[in-house]
Design an enzyme around this catalytic site. Structure first.
Site, PDB file in Angstrom:
ATOM      1  N   ASN A  78       5.549  30.810  43.578  1.00  9.07           N
ATOM      2  CA  ASN A  78       5.236  31.068  42.171  1.00  9.07           C
ATOM      3  C   ASN A  78       5.796  30.009  41.223  1.00  9.07           C
ATOM      4  O   ASN A  78       5.903  30.251  40.019  1.00  9.07           O
ATOM      5  CB  ASN A  78       5.747  32.453  41.760  1.00  9.07           C
ATOM      6  CG  ASN A  78       5.246  33.535  42.695  1.00  9.07           C
ATOM      7  OD1 ASN A  78       6.020  34.149  43.441  1.00  9.07           O
ATOM      8  ND2 ASN A  78       3.934  33.723  42.728  1.00  9.07           N
TER       9      ASN A  78
ATOM     10  N   ILE B 238       7.083  28.221  35.758  1.00  9.72           N
ATOM     11  CA  ILE B 238       7.221  29.414  36.589  1.00  9.72           C
ATOM     12  C   ILE B 238       6.124  30.416  36.259  1.00  9.72           C
ATOM     13  O   ILE B 238       5.821  30.668  35.098  1.00  9.72           O
ATOM     14  CB  ILE B 238       8.593  30.083  36.327  1.00  9.72           C
ATOM     15  CG1 ILE B 238       9.709  29.067  36.547  1.00  9.72           C
ATOM     16  CG2 ILE B 238       8.789  31.299  37.216  1.00  9.72           C
ATOM     17  CD1 ILE B 238      11.014  29.481  35.923  1.00  9.72           C
ATOM     18  N   CYS B 239       5.524  30.980  37.291  1.00 10.38           N
ATOM     19  CA  CYS B 239       4.518  32.011  37.087  1.00 10.38           C
ATOM     20  C   CYS B 239       5.173  33.369  37.261  1.00 10.38           C
ATOM     21  O   CYS B 239       5.327  33.859  38.377  1.00 10.38           O
ATOM     22  CB  CYS B 239       3.385  31.825  38.094  1.00 10.38           C
ATOM     23  SG  CYS B 239       2.054  32.983  37.871  1.00 10.38           S
ATOM     24  N   LEU B 240       5.589  33.959  36.145  1.00  7.68           N
ATOM     25  CA  LEU B 240       6.328  35.225  36.210  1.00  7.68           C
ATOM     26  C   LEU B 240       5.845  36.103  35.056  1.00  7.68           C
ATOM     27  O   LEU B 240       5.834  35.659  33.897  1.00  7.68           O
ATOM     28  CB  LEU B 240       7.838  34.943  36.098  1.00  7.68           C
ATOM     29  CG  LEU B 240       8.778  36.140  36.099  1.00  7.68           C
ATOM     30  CD1 LEU B 240       8.653  36.936  37.396  1.00  7.68           C
ATOM     31  CD2 LEU B 240      10.224  35.683  35.914  1.00  7.68           C
TER      32      LEU B 240
END
Lengths: 152, 534
Positions: free
Chosen positions: A80, A87-89
């Site tokens: 991620n 960041i893919c959050l």
């Protein structure tokens, strides 16, 4: 000038100093409370153990109504995390809530390290390896951990 | 080739309203022309619903902002008639259910608990603040505040006024999503209603929220749309239960458009054809066709070359400099000046494609030219009508000693011209898409179109040119001559109207699903007249 964002960031900073959650640290850069440096330590007893991963957090005057832009400065290998460190959050995007503070953000990212979501891959190689070849995945992570000691 | 031209109509006609208003009587002739009905709508009755228009079968209502607010409030009140639903909650429920009162009621009475959960209307707080506390900590800035400076949604999560203000303001500035705003606490779904917005947001933010709520009432409601004319703030409520497929809607701003596709009104031609045509006009594909038809690629570097003069000995431009024969595309060196000998099968695929592309481009140009010139002719007619009313009518009245009522036939003629140009314009889009293999249908359509067009040209000529003699500085004195003119123009107006009625009916019958019948129908003039009388 003290705006709601700056006031809140001062309070976040105090809380991080007096009551720091395990394995994270962070502080504003000199003379600029809107830009922070932070370090997340790899959780014990995991392949990430021993890693010291550096990040930056860029806040805007909309904070805490809008999340900061958070990026890893250290090289990462994670399903991620994009190649440029972003960041893919969910909580940093559409699930953001103004009740989160810097400690909450860093803690969430720390737990993302060991608990990736391979369904929304930002790094497809890491995502594939995570689900298909855990041995190789762990080996790559230990490489990243070692690199984190030597990088600037 | 700019479909954006269409919208100019709206501006052009804008001032027509007042001008034509004076003729606000006895307009039976325009029964089937929705546009005309509203030309005469009285501008003064701001407070009443314009629904009570003269047209009995009119299936739409134009809503001014006050009408919209009234209707929205009425709907909210109808939902809030249920004792357990306060006003603010009713508004939120309607937002969730696309402003359909019946859908809200159905859902609510089917499973109130589930509706409350999804929409975020909690029955009791999920977060208990200590009962005896004098101060509470704001969940956003983490400062302690006296109870009087803390506000909570139905869930009970406490936030200070200033943090609420920032939270709400951020959401409102992010767009219409603010209408479904929830408590700031993550994973808490409690809804934030307009009453809280009004209590906690800044004046500017409150106005924006109010605007979004109004827009939502029109945009999320299946029965309403905004008038697409630039700058027009009216909305249209359309009742599809009306007769059949007449989607023509005419706004108070005098722009008429198709309810179904919101393009400029195009009755007699279906929405699919219109959107295809508009796309075609605006797309680059025609340029490509042109290049294909008019140029040949250099045999060496493949860049397209247009030959504009001179001999067949071509030399490609820098840096290619390839020399070749324009006719056979062979290298000039090998070919020595002539390629006159016929060799069978010489015309290759590329050549054929080029030929076809050229034909298709010619066809398109044919229809586009006629479509576009009727469009500009219509705009000119709108301007001429305006000038007629603002300048010439009075002079004409004086010189020919005619009352306003007696001169009405001129306005009627011009209105007919404006409407016919619109219909005619769209028949060219229709004609373009008529399949080449349906010869009978095509022939019949072209016959009707031709009749209608020549009738319209005669009418237009009479209204534009023949009238000039009476508008000159030295007009003939009141005479038989003017009466002859009146007779001629009135007759042409009626004849042209009939031609166009036939054209429109024929096209609409095709849409009704019996296209193959078109050529078999007893479409003699007599039969048509009979149908029209019905």
């Amino acid at each position: 000038m003290s705006t709601p964002a700056r006031k809140r960031l001062m309070r976040d900073f105090k809380r991080l100093q007096h009551d720091p959650p395990a394995g994270i640290s962070g502080a504003p850069q000199d003379n600029n409370i809107m830009l922070w440096n932070a370090v997340i330590f790899g959780p014990d007893d995991t392949p990430w153990d021993g890693g010291t991963f550096k990040l930056t957090l860029q806040f805007t005057e909309d904070y805490p109504n809008k999340p900061p832009t958070v990026r890893f400065v250290s090289r990462m290998f994670h399903p991620n995390i994009y190649a440029d460190g972003s960041i893919c959050l969910d909580i940093l995007q559409n699930q953001w809530s103004p009740i989160y503070d810097v400690a909450a953000i860093l803690t969430s990212i720390q737990s993302l390290l060991c608990d990736p979501n391979p369904n929304s891959p930002a790094n497809s190689e890491a995502a594939r390896m995570f689900s298909e070849n855990k041995r190789e995945y762990n080996r790559r992570i230990r490489e990243i951990v070692e690199q984190s000691w030597t990088a600037d | 080739m700019d479909s954006g031209d269409d919208i100019h109509d709206a501006n052009d006609i804008e001032s027509l309203n007042e001008d034509i208003e004076s003729l606000n009587d006895n307009y039976d002739n325009y029964d089937d022309d929705a546009a005309a009905a509203d030309y005469f709508d009285d501008d003064d009755d701001d407070d009443t619903h314009p629904a009570k228009s003269r047209r009995i079968e009119q299936s739409f209502t134009i809503l001014k902002e006050s009408d919209i607010r009234q209707r929205q409030e009425d709907d909210i009140r109808r939902v809030a008639a249920v004792p357990s639903i306060p006003h603010g909650a009713a508004s939120i429920l309607l937002c969730h259910y696309n402003w359909s009162v019946s859908r809200v009621n159905d859902a609510w009475f089917a499973d109130e608990h589930e509706v409350r959960r999804t929409v975020g209307l909690l029955e009791k707080p999920v977060y208990d603040n200590p009962a005896d506390a004098k101060e509470l900590t704001c969940g956003i800035c983490f400062e302690a505040y006296p109870l009087s400076e803390i506000e909570t949604a139905s869930c009970g999560h406490p936030f200070c006024f200033s943090c609420w203000g920032g939270y709400i303001g951020t959401s409102i500035n992010d767009g219409p999503g603010c209408l479904l705003l929830r408590c700031p606490e993550s994973a808490c779904g409690a809804a934030v209603d307009q009453d809280m917005i009004n209590l906690l947001a800044s004046g500017e933010d409150k106005d924006k929220y109010d605007r979004y709520l109004l827009r939502s009432y029109i945009e999320d409601n299946k029965k309403t749309k905004w008038c697409p004319a630039p700058g027009c703030e009216h909305a249209v409520n359309f009742d599809p239960t009306g007769t059949g497929k007449d989607y023509d809607v005419s706004c108070l701003c005098s722009y008429s458009f198709c309810w179904n596709c919101t393009e400029e009104s195009h009755r007699s031609v279906d929405c699919g054809t219109v959107s295809k045509w508009i796309l075609k006009n605006s797309s680059e594909s025609e340029n490509v066709t042109w290049i294909l038809a008019k140029t040949k690629p250099c045999p060496e570097c493949k860049r397209p070359i247009e030959k504009n003069h001179g001999c067949m000995h071509m030399t490609c431009s820098q840096p290619c400099r390839f020399e070749f024969c324009w006719i056979c595309l062979g290298a000039w060196r090998k070919h020595g000046g002539s390629c006159n000998r016929y060799e069978s099968g010489e015309q290759n695929e590329t050549e054929k494609r080029r030929e076809m592309a050229k034909k298709s481009l010619e066809k398109y140009t044919h229809y586009y030219k006629r479509w576009a010139s009727n469009q500009s002719s219509r705009q000119k007619a709108v301007a001429d009508l305006q000038e007629m009313q603002s300048v010439h009518m009075k002079n004409l009245g004086d010189s020919q000693r005619q009352t306003e009522l007696e001169l009405k036939f001129i306005t009627e003629a011009w209105l007919q011209i404006v409407e016919c140009r619109r219909v005619l314009k769209w028949t060219y889009a229709y004609g373009y898409y008529l399949p080449d293999n349906e010869q009978a249908k095509k022939k019949f359509f072209e016959y009707l179109q031709g009749e209608a067009e020549s009738g319209l040209e005669r009418l237009h000529h009479c209204a534009e040119k023949v009238i000039q003699v009476f508008l000159s500085d030295d007009p003939p004195s009141p005479s038989e001559e003017f009466n002859d003119f009146r007779k001629k123009l009135t007759e042409l107006t009626n004849v042209t109207r009939n031609y166009f009625e036939n054209l429109v009916k024929a096209l609409e019958n095709v849409h009704d699903g019996n296209p193959c019948d078109l050529d078999k129908r007893p479409w003699g003039a007599g039969a048509m007249m009979n149908e029209m009388k019905e």
